[in-house]
Scaffold this active site. Sequence first.
Site, PDB file in Angstrom:
ATOM      1  N   HIS A  12       0.864  -1.363  -0.079  1.00 52.78           N
ATOM      2  CA  HIS A  12      -0.231  -0.214   0.312  1.00 52.78           C
ATOM      3  C   HIS A  12       0.647   1.511  -0.066  1.00 52.78           C
ATOM      4  CE1 HIS A  12      -3.470  -2.323   0.091  1.00 52.78           C
ATOM      5  NE2 HIS A  12      -3.179  -3.075   1.401  1.00 52.78           N
ATOM      6  N   HIS A 119      -3.434  -3.154   7.724  1.00 53.15           N
ATOM      7  CA  HIS A 119      -4.272  -3.441   7.118  1.00 53.15           C
ATOM      8  C   HIS A 119      -4.714  -2.487   5.944  1.00 53.15           C
ATOM      9  CE1 HIS A 119      -8.201  -4.825   5.308  1.00 53.15           C
ATOM     10  NE2 HIS A 119      -9.136  -4.541   6.712  1.00 53.15           N
TER      11      HIS A 119
END
Length: 124
Positions: A12, A119
């Site tokens: 990410h 996450h």
Amino acid sequence: KESAAAKFERQHMDSSTSSASSSNYCNQMMKSRNLTQSRCKPVNTFVHESLADVQAVCSQKNVACKNGQTNCYQSYSTMSITDCRETGSSKYPNCAYKTTQAKKHIIVACEGNPYVPVHFDASV
């Protein structure tokens, strides 16, 4: 084994650019970050901010995660992100993605000591 925090960074984080460089950005990034190795990951978000700024979200607005867990945090400010979404014509191993640039608040799940993102939950 790759730690959850390191996996978050690989999947990410893209601090090196302030936004997606081209419409081909997702195709290149999803491949180079090994997100198309065993299958085409259907959806993935890259964040174009410093790692420190993204890690700081873990001390910002506490919100519920999509799965009901309570360790999610929403960024106070909007961040430059790129959403990668698999196209209808995408077929493993030739994964194909649509690149969408946005400025949104991010929601991440945090854990560990130090307390860091593990996450990517959503963007709003």
